[in-house]
Design an enzyme around this catalytic site. Structure first.
Site, PDB file in Angstrom:
ATOM      1  CB  ALA A  95     -23.789  99.365  -0.367  1.00 18.32           C
ATOM      2  N   GLY A  96     -20.925  99.485  -2.288  1.00 14.81           N
ATOM      3  CA  GLY A  96     -19.725 100.285  -2.495  1.00 14.81           C
ATOM      4  C   GLY A  96     -20.148 101.683  -2.908  1.00 14.81           C
ATOM      5  CG  PHE A 109     -17.761 104.004  -7.795  1.00 19.98           C
ATOM      6  CD1 PHE A 109     -17.810 105.233  -8.438  1.00 19.98           C
ATOM      7  CD2 PHE A 109     -16.684 103.733  -6.970  1.00 19.98           C
ATOM      8  CE1 PHE A 109     -16.809 106.166  -8.258  1.00 19.98           C
ATOM      9  CE2 PHE A 109     -15.672 104.651  -6.779  1.00 19.98           C
ATOM     10  CZ  PHE A 109     -15.735 105.884  -7.430  1.00 19.98           C
ATOM     11  N   GLY A 110     -21.554 101.402  -6.593  1.00 16.36           N
ATOM     12  CA  GLY A 110     -22.590 100.435  -6.923  1.00 16.36           C
ATOM     13  C   GLY A 110     -22.520  99.262  -5.971  1.00 16.36           C
ATOM     14  CD  GLU A 111     -27.033  96.153  -6.062  1.00 18.73           C
ATOM     15  OE1 GLU A 111     -26.837  95.536  -7.121  1.00 18.73           O
ATOM     16  OE2 GLU A 111     -28.153  96.314  -5.560  1.00 18.73           O
ATOM     17  CB  VAL A 112     -19.784  94.790  -3.097  1.00 10.13           C
ATOM     18  CG1 VAL A 112     -18.646  93.788  -3.127  1.00 10.13           C
ATOM     19  CG2 VAL A 112     -19.240  96.215  -3.093  1.00 10.13           C
ATOM     20  CE  LYS A 159     -14.870  97.019  -3.993  1.00 11.05           C
ATOM     21  NZ  LYS A 159     -14.006  98.095  -3.567  1.00 11.05           N
ATOM     22  CG  ASP A 207      -9.828 105.450   4.394  1.00  7.95           C
ATOM     23  OD1 ASP A 207      -9.874 105.566   5.636  1.00  7.95           O
ATOM     24  OD2 ASP A 207     -10.843 105.414   3.681  1.00  7.95           O
TER      25      ASP A 207
HETATM   26  P1  AMP Z   1     -15.955  98.504  -0.615  1.00  8.35           P
HETATM   27  O1  AMP Z   1     -16.669  99.262  -1.658  1.00  8.35           O
HETATM   28  O2  AMP Z   1     -14.630  97.957  -1.073  1.00  8.35           O
HETATM   29  O3  AMP Z   1     -15.843  99.247   0.684  1.00  8.35           O
HETATM   30  O4  AMP Z   1     -16.874  97.204  -0.310  1.00  8.35           O
HETATM   31  C1  AMP Z   1     -18.115  97.288   0.353  1.00  8.35           C
HETATM   32  C2  AMP Z   1     -18.353  96.032   1.161  1.00  8.35           C
HETATM   33  O5  AMP Z   1     -18.410  94.896   0.313  1.00  8.35           O
HETATM   34  C3  AMP Z   1     -17.215  95.729   2.137  1.00  8.35           C
HETATM   35  O6  AMP Z   1     -17.380  96.369   3.359  1.00  8.35           O
HETATM   36  C4  AMP Z   1     -17.329  94.219   2.284  1.00  8.35           C
HETATM   37  O7  AMP Z   1     -18.317  93.893   3.230  1.00  8.35           O
HETATM   38  C5  AMP Z   1     -17.808  93.773   0.922  1.00  8.35           C
HETATM   39  N1  AMP Z   1     -16.664  93.361   0.091  1.00  8.35           N
HETATM   40  C6  AMP Z   1     -15.897  94.134  -0.710  1.00  8.35           C
HETATM   41  N2  AMP Z   1     -14.944  93.403  -1.307  1.00  8.35           N
HETATM   42  C7  AMP Z   1     -15.102  92.137  -0.882  1.00  8.35           C
HETATM   43  C8  AMP Z   1     -14.402  90.903  -1.128  1.00  8.35           C
HETATM   44  N3  AMP Z   1     -13.343  90.851  -1.936  1.00  8.35           N
HETATM   45  N4  AMP Z   1     -14.839  89.792  -0.519  1.00  8.35           N
HETATM   46  C9  AMP Z   1     -15.907  89.853   0.313  1.00  8.35           C
HETATM   47  N5  AMP Z   1     -16.577  90.978   0.602  1.00  8.35           N
HETATM   48  C10 AMP Z   1     -16.194  92.105   0.007  1.00  8.35           C
END
Ligand code: AMP
Length: 833
Positions: free
Chosen positions: A479-480, A482-485, A503, A596
């Site tokens: 979960a990011g 702004f929405g799901e990853v 994302k 960060d």
């Molecule tokens: P973020 O919004 O970038 O913090 O992404 C949320 C979560 O999605 C992260 O903590 C990862 O577990 C997963 N994630 C994000 N980007 C990737 C990626 N390029 N490959 C695999 N997992 C990802």
């Protein structure tokens, strides 16, 4: 004395050979078939199972070990040797192999498969029966060493069975095949013999496999690394240089380390595709030339052209270069750069033929020029015989020349993304304009997307638009803000489908959210480094809006380490840290301050390569759950942030270095939370008072020292990222330097460690002096090298410091300045040295 078995190759699979003691369970052949094939990084020097003819081994005495003839279902011989003189006293039965070449390996492995009978199952044999046998070796450059005496063999080990079998097991046809592996090294001759000594056990030696390990040839970071035989020492890492593949050049000398286990570890440096070539599946191929060029409006002084993107752009086309010259005047040419697929070449001679060639540039550089296209300007109107026209023509030409000069000047001022000039200066040819600024090659700087009036322009400048139909979403992985990853697959034209992370921007977003969401892509798209998460592109022309990046199989580093607590070698952990430091060096060289940096914002792939991620625009202020409001109103991830950044928002690469120290601590403690459950306020207070995190458990002293260096209060005293990378490289090259762990008694498990301010005055010992100037870490080195008294220390030169391993310039200065100060005081009669 060839040890032919008593039964010869008599039996079919599973059928006992006549006239021999049955030691082997009957299911042996079936089990043998399923024996593990040797993995890719192991090279067999001998595998008794695959030798079709006579092994040529010798038994001594002849009535000791005997070969039993078995064949498998394909009638291939299974070489099995057995001995079972458990009822007889004083057994000393030797089985000698033939000479085995080590093929240049200096450490070899011997895998034995055998069955061993349980002495308890042998009534009457208990007094003499043994349950072990011995393995020996003898090194020799050739086969002449065969007749040496038993006592010249060197013992490798006594081999015992994990599982022995009884009569009952045999009855039940239970297979108890033992596998034992031993290694020997360093070997110094060309080959060796092995010998198996029985002293009264009931053994069947089913197979002997002798092998060495190698790191198999690979291509990594566009460099080819050769097959490499592992080192002689079981903890040795061999540094191997890679060679850049065709059409690529060295960016930073590519190196990897071949471990004793045959694994490639810690890739360093890389090659880059040459200008005109793009990286694709570990090779470099150029963007194809522009094939179609059409003429547009033609006047007597100008020619307008348009063309189509190359059939195979092999990347995002950043701009086109248009070269033109008057036919047959090739030495005097003009270059125009354009981001569009149209241009107008003006200032041309009327009625003259001009030759045009166009080439495209991607991030990998220029592709080849198109073929030559020839177009002609309109002719001048018929010349008037009226001489009175001449002044008008002269004035027109003059005005034209002035206008042309103004236009060229305007273009060179960089207000348009292109420039034109006659006769290229090779330096200038590489210049390009970006957002109104001239940028020099090799000095890439990060451009803040905020400087763009229209944030959409920034996205499209740095990120490729991907059609939603090229993306297959498979599952939600996180979960990011702004929405799901999600994870999924991307299929681009002319490329093989590959896994990606996607994302998404949730529905009902505000314009600001969309801007902030895509801001991350505008930042990420400017980076190109193996330790920075790679942006594939964005989807902005349809909904949902998406950011597509490379897929990192192991997700975020903190979660991954927690899940795999204690599972990695120190070298693997240092390899991860080296990758992160290398990514951060790249970012700091680009002028980008991350703000960060934390293990949760590092992603890790299936090769354990770590990449820095999370480049949100307002991220530090808003989306990190670790960020807390400070008294000044900003939201900051306190535990990871340098004191000056918390206190007065002084975010710099030096504050990123502080955060890097915290990441080191997180990695070495497998994802432990920095400062545990202390409150943010307590953390700020403790750090301000000079306390620091204690060393993680089992942490090499050199790494903890590096952490402490990153947490220097004075930000100028912290190491720079390039120094951190070199320091980690040094440790990787010399793994024994990682063997000294932080002394358990000096580790304070749940208290912070006090770092007292610099002391002053007279010093009773070298240790006291070094401690007082916060250089206590060097005490041992000073003492070991004879600088055990202040008298001796007074003689130390800068050169001596370097020799002692004080490589940080800041530390050298600190020590030399303190010595200087003391000498001055000595002169003044203040401090007795
Ligand atoms: P973020 O919004 O970038 O913090 O992404 C949320 C979560 O999605 C992260 O903590 C990862 O577990 C997963 N994630 C994000 N980007 C990737 C990626 N390029 N490959 C695999 N997992 C990802």
């Amino acid at each position: 004395m060839g040890p032919r078995g008593t039964g010869g190759w008599a039996g079919r699979a599973g059928a006992p050979a006549p006239g021999r003691t049955c030691l082997l369970p009957l299911l042996l052949c079936a089990a043998l078939r399923s024996l593990r094939a040797s993995p890719g990084s192991e090279v067999n020097l001998l595998d008794s199972r695959t030798v079709m003819g006579d092994l040529g081994w010798i038994a001594y005495p002849k009535n000791g070990w005997e070969e039993i003839g078995e064949v498998d279902e394909n009638y291939a011989p299974i070489h099995t040797y057995q001995v079972c003189k458990v009822m007889e006293q004083n057994q000393n039965n030797w089985l000698l192999t033939s000479w085995i070449s080590n093929e240049g390996a200096s450490r070899i492995f011997i895998e034995l498969k055998f069955t061993l009978r349980d002495c308890n199952s042998l009534p009457g044999g208990l007094g003499t029966c043994k349950e072990t046998f011995n393995m020996y070796y003898f090194e020799s450059d050739d086969e002449d060493g065969r007749n040496i005496k038993e006592n010249q063999y060197i013992k490798i080990d006594t081999i015992a069975a994990d599982e022995s079998f009884t009569e009952l097991d045999l009855g039940d046809r239970v297979m108890k095949l033992n596998t034992e592996v031993r290694d020997v090294g360093p070997l110094t001759k060309k080959g060796f013999y092995l010998a198996f000594q029985d002293v009264g056990a009931c053994i069947a030696l089913v197979s002997v496999r002798v092998y060495y390990k190698k790191c198999p040839s690979v291509i990594r970071n566009l460099a080819r690394f050769p097959d490499t035989i592992t080192g002689a020492d079981s903890s040795q890492l061999l540094e191997v240089s890679g060679v850049c593949i065709n059409h690529s050049v060295t960016e930073e000398a590519p190196k990897m380390h071949c471990s004793a286990e045959g694994e490639w570890l810690v890739p360093i440096g890389k090659c880059l595709c040459k200008a005109g070539y793009e990286e694709k599946n570990n090779t470099c191929q150029a963007p194809s030339p522009v094939s179609t060029v059409k003429k547009g409006k033609i006047t007597k002084n100008s020619i307008s052209l348009s063309w189509q993107e190359p059939d195979r752009p092999n990347g995002i086309i950043l701009e086109y270069e248009i070269k033109y010259f008057e036919k047959d005047q090739e030495t005097s040419y003009t270059i125009i750069k354009s981001k569009e697929t149209t241009i107008t070449a003006d200032g041309l001679k009327p009625g003259s033929a001009y030759v045009f060639q166009i080439r495209a540039r991607t991030a990998a550089g220029y592709g080849g020029f198109s073929r030559r296209f020839e177009f002609e300007t309109s002719p001048v109107l018929a010349a008037s015989s009226d001489q009175s026209q001449i002044p008008i023509i002269v004035v027109s030409v003059t005005v034209g020349v002035i206008l042309l000069a103004v236009v060229i000047g305007f273009l060179l001022s960089g207000r348009r993304c292109g420039y034109s000039k006659a006769k290229q200066d090779p330096e200038e040819e590489k210049m390009h304009f970006h957002n109104g600024h001239i940028k020099l090659p090799g000095v890439r700087t990060y451009v803040d997307p905020h400087t763009y009036e229209d944030p959409n322009q920034a996205v499209h400048e740095f990120a490729k638009e991907i059609e939603a139909s090229c993306i297959t979403i498979e599952r939600v992985i996180g979960a990011g803000e702004f929405g799901e990853v999600c994870s999924g697959r991307l299929k681009l034209q002319g490329k093989r489908e590959f896994p990606v992370a996607i994302k998404t921007l949730k529905v009902g977003y505000t314009e600001k959210q969309r801007r902030d969401f895509l801001g991350e892509a505008s930042i990420m798209g400017q980076f190109d480094h193996p330790n920075i998460i790679h942006l594939e592109g964005v989807v902005t022309k349809s909904k949902p809006v998406m950011i597509v990046t490379e897929y990192m199989e192991n997700g975020s580093l903190d979660t991954f380490l927690k899940k795999n607590d204690g599972q990695f070698t120190v070298i693997q952990l240092v390899g991860m840290l080296r990758g992160i430091a290398s990514g951060m060096k790249y970012l700091s060289d680009m002028g980008y301050v991350h703000r960060d940096l934390a293990a949760r914002n590092i992603l890790i792939n299936s090769n354990l390569v770590c990449k820095v991620s999370d480049f949100g625009l307002s991220r530090v202020l808003e989306d990190d759950p670790e960020a807390a409001y400070t008294t000044r109103g900003g939201k900051i991830p306190i535990r990871w942030t340098a004191p000056e950044a918390i206190a007065f928002r002084k975010f710099t690469s030096a504050s990123d270095v502080w955060s890097y120290g915290i990441v080191m601590w997180e990695v070495m403690s497998y994802g432990e939370r920095p400062y545990w459950e202390m409150t943010n306020q307590d953390v700020i207070k403790a750090v301000e008072e000079g306390y620091r995190l204690p060393s993680p458990m089992d942490c090499p002293a050199a790494l903890y020292q590096l952490m402490l260096d990153c947490w220097q209060k004075d930000r100028n005293s912290r190491p720079k990222f390039d120094e951190i990378v070199s320091m980690l490289d040094k440790l990787i090259r010399n793994p024994s330097s990682l063997k000294t762990l932080v002394n358990a008694s000096s580790r304070v498990s749940n208290l912070l460690v006090e770092h007292s301010p610099v002391g002053s005055g007279a010093y009773r010992s070298v240790g006291e002096w070094l401690e007082a100037i916060k250089m206590g870490r060097y005490t041992e080195i000073f003492m070991e090298n004879g600088y055990s008294s202040m008298d001796a220390v007074a003689q130390v030169t800068l050169e001596d410091l370097r020799r002692l391993g004080v490589t940080l310039v800041g530390h050298q200065k600190k020590i030399m300045n303190s010595l200087q100060e003391m000498k001055v005081q000595l002169v003044n009669g203040m401090v007795p040295l």
